[in-house]
Design a protein around this motif. Structure first.
Motif, PDB file in Angstrom:
ATOM      1  N   HIS A 230       1.217  -0.728   0.271  1.00 30.41           N
ATOM      2  CA  HIS A 230       0.163   0.183   0.271  1.00 30.41           C
ATOM      3  C   HIS A 230       0.447   1.383  -0.074  1.00 30.41           C
ATOM      4  CE1 HIS A 230      -3.543   2.751   0.979  1.00 30.41           C
ATOM      5  NE2 HIS A 230      -2.806   3.117   1.976  1.00 30.41           N
ATOM      6  N   VAL A 231       1.883   1.256   0.853  1.00 32.56           N
ATOM      7  CA  VAL A 231       2.495   2.349   1.053  1.00 32.56           C
ATOM      8  C   VAL A 231       3.547   2.562  -0.105  1.00 32.56           C
ATOM      9  CG1 VAL A 231       4.387   3.135   2.472  1.00 32.56           C
ATOM     10  CG2 VAL A 231       2.233   2.372   3.499  1.00 32.56           C
ATOM     11  N   SER A 232       4.271   1.485  -0.812  1.00 31.19           N
ATOM     12  CA  SER A 232       4.710   0.981  -2.181  1.00 31.19           C
ATOM     13  C   SER A 232       4.079   1.905  -2.970  1.00 31.19           C
ATOM     14  CB  SER A 232       5.163   0.117  -2.232  1.00 31.19           C
ATOM     15  OG  SER A 232       4.316  -0.836  -2.363  1.00 31.19           O
ATOM     16  N   GLN A 233       3.020   2.355  -3.101  1.00 31.38           N
ATOM     17  CA  GLN A 233       2.134   2.110  -4.675  1.00 31.38           C
ATOM     18  C   GLN A 233       1.935   4.289  -4.201  1.00 31.38           C
ATOM     19  OE1 GLN A 233      -1.509   0.305  -4.467  1.00 31.38           O
ATOM     20  NE2 GLN A 233      -0.694  -1.402  -4.901  1.00 31.38           N
ATOM     21  N   THR A 234       2.004   4.728  -2.964  1.00 27.58           N
ATOM     22  CA  THR A 234       1.838   5.653  -2.899  1.00 27.58           C
ATOM     23  C   THR A 234       3.360   6.716  -2.997  1.00 27.58           C
ATOM     24  OG1 THR A 234       0.158   5.622  -1.619  1.00 27.58           O
ATOM     25  CG2 THR A 234       0.417   7.797  -1.275  1.00 27.58           C
ATOM     26  N   ARG A 235       3.567   7.989  -3.435  1.00 34.16           N
ATOM     27  CA  ARG A 235       4.272   8.656  -3.806  1.00 34.16           C
ATOM     28  C   ARG A 235       4.033  10.106  -3.462  1.00 34.16           C
ATOM     29  NH1 ARG A 235       7.919  10.095  -9.001  1.00 34.16           N
ATOM     30  NH2 ARG A 235      10.385  11.179  -8.222  1.00 34.16           N
ATOM     31  N   VAL A 236       4.727  10.609  -2.542  1.00 35.65           N
ATOM     32  CA  VAL A 236       4.100  12.402  -1.476  1.00 35.65           C
ATOM     33  C   VAL A 236       5.573  12.908  -2.352  1.00 35.65           C
ATOM     34  CG1 VAL A 236       4.097  13.418   0.150  1.00 35.65           C
ATOM     35  CG2 VAL A 236       3.239  11.169   0.049  1.00 35.65           C
ATOM     36  N   LEU A 237       5.255  13.960  -3.043  1.00 36.32           N
ATOM     37  CA  LEU A 237       5.963  15.231  -3.997  1.00 36.32           C
ATOM     38  C   LEU A 237       6.604  16.630  -2.730  1.00 36.32           C
ATOM     39  CD1 LEU A 237       5.935  13.740  -7.448  1.00 36.32           C
ATOM     40  CD2 LEU A 237       7.431  13.001  -5.246  1.00 36.32           C
ATOM     41  N   LEU A 238       7.560  17.578  -2.968  1.00 35.26           N
ATOM     42  CA  LEU A 238       7.108  18.599  -2.900  1.00 35.26           C
ATOM     43  C   LEU A 238       7.678  19.446  -4.277  1.00 35.26           C
ATOM     44  CD1 LEU A 238       6.830  21.148  -1.682  1.00 35.26           C
ATOM     45  CD2 LEU A 238       8.703  20.959  -0.511  1.00 35.26           C
ATOM     46  N   VAL A 239       7.019  19.998  -4.523  1.00 34.48           N
ATOM     47  CA  VAL A 239       7.365  20.779  -6.642  1.00 34.48           C
ATOM     48  C   VAL A 239       7.539  21.693  -6.521  1.00 34.48           C
ATOM     49  CG1 VAL A 239       7.148  18.646  -7.236  1.00 34.48           C
ATOM     50  CG2 VAL A 239       5.165  20.261  -7.493  1.00 34.48           C
TER      51      VAL A 239
ATOM     52  N   PHE B 143       6.952  22.972 -10.974  1.00 35.51           N
ATOM     53  CA  PHE B 143       6.682  21.491 -10.922  1.00 35.51           C
ATOM     54  C   PHE B 143       7.680  20.330 -10.776  1.00 35.51           C
ATOM     55  CE2 PHE B 143       3.303  23.846 -13.898  1.00 35.51           C
ATOM     56  CZ  PHE B 143       2.230  24.351 -12.182  1.00 35.51           C
ATOM     57  N   ARG B 144       9.179  20.914 -10.541  1.00 37.03           N
ATOM     58  CA  ARG B 144      10.044  20.133 -10.516  1.00 37.03           C
ATOM     59  C   ARG B 144      10.156  19.807  -9.301  1.00 37.03           C
ATOM     60  NH1 ARG B 144      14.990  23.998 -11.624  1.00 37.03           N
ATOM     61  NH2 ARG B 144      13.453  25.087 -10.221  1.00 37.03           N
ATOM     62  N   VAL B 145      10.357  18.278  -8.825  1.00 36.80           N
ATOM     63  CA  VAL B 145      10.293  17.392  -7.979  1.00 36.80           C
ATOM     64  C   VAL B 145      11.795  18.289  -7.170  1.00 36.80           C
ATOM     65  CG1 VAL B 145      10.891  15.320  -6.720  1.00 36.80           C
ATOM     66  CG2 VAL B 145       9.202  15.651  -8.591  1.00 36.80           C
ATOM     67  N   ILE B 146      11.526  18.261  -5.811  1.00 36.70           N
ATOM     68  CA  ILE B 146      12.265  19.196  -4.651  1.00 36.70           C
ATOM     69  C   ILE B 146      12.507  18.516  -3.605  1.00 36.70           C
ATOM     70  CG2 ILE B 146      12.417  21.553  -5.839  1.00 36.70           C
ATOM     71  CD1 ILE B 146      10.745  22.471  -3.342  1.00 36.70           C
ATOM     72  N   ALA B 147      12.090  17.436  -3.844  1.00 38.03           N
ATOM     73  CA  ALA B 147      11.736  16.497  -2.303  1.00 38.03           C
ATOM     74  C   ALA B 147      11.048  15.420  -2.761  1.00 38.03           C
ATOM     75  CB  ALA B 147      11.013  17.077  -0.971  1.00 38.03           C
ATOM     76  N   ALA B 148      10.680  14.433  -2.634  1.00 38.09           N
ATOM     77  CA  ALA B 148      10.555  13.168  -2.677  1.00 38.09           C
ATOM     78  C   ALA B 148      10.476  11.869  -1.576  1.00 38.09           C
ATOM     79  CB  ALA B 148      10.669  12.694  -4.078  1.00 38.09           C
ATOM     80  N   SER B 149       9.716  10.977  -1.349  1.00 39.34           N
ATOM     81  CA  SER B 149       9.261  10.640  -0.614  1.00 39.34           C
ATOM     82  C   SER B 149      10.096   8.777  -0.676  1.00 39.34           C
ATOM     83  CB  SER B 149       7.723   9.314  -0.239  1.00 39.34           C
ATOM     84  OG  SER B 149       7.659   8.699  -0.590  1.00 39.34           O
TER      85      SER B 149
END
Length: 125
Positions: A52-61, A65-71
């Motif tokens: 379940h957790v591996s199917q979800t990704r949390v991002l800060l862009v 809209f460039r990814v600057i942080a990712a779970s």
């Protein structure tokens, strides 16, 4: 539709907390404690919880809209999320692969207007 709206709420929660933490220079992990899936997985890890957790990704862009942080630590400064530049400040959509993409722009915190960043949550189909 309800899942997408809930993920938009979670994206807003994520970006508000990130913004506030930068503003106050504090760490606040209470948001994670409100997600029952994360709490359940942490309390009793198993294959279902990990999946379940591996199917979800949390991002800060950033505002571009460039990814600057990712779970998952992937795509930092090299990946862009496909959101409309002049589109809504929050919402959800499905990408070509069927991934649910929920997003919310930072609302800032108190007198701080924020940096134009977005909280994004991706949930695999």
């Amino acid at each position: 539709m309800l899942r997408g709206e809930r993920m938009v709420d979670l994206a807003l929660d994520a970006v508000e907390l990130i913004d506030r933490n930068l503003y106050e220079r504090t760490c606040d992990v209470r948001w994670w404690a409100t997600d029952s899936a994360v709490v359940d997985c942490a309390a009793a890890p198993n294959d279902i919880g990990v999946a379940h957790v591996s199917q979800t990704r949390v991002l800060l862009v950033d505002r571009d809209f460039r990814v600057i942080a990712a779970s998952d630590g992937q795509g930092l400064l090299t990946e862009k999320v496909a959101l409309a530049a002049n589109g809504p400040r929050s919402g959800f959509q499905h990408d070509r692969a069927g991934t649910l993409v929920a997003f919310h722009a930072t609302p800032g915190y108190e007198t701080y207007r924020g940096l134009g960043w977005y909280g994004v949550i991706l949930r695999s189909a």
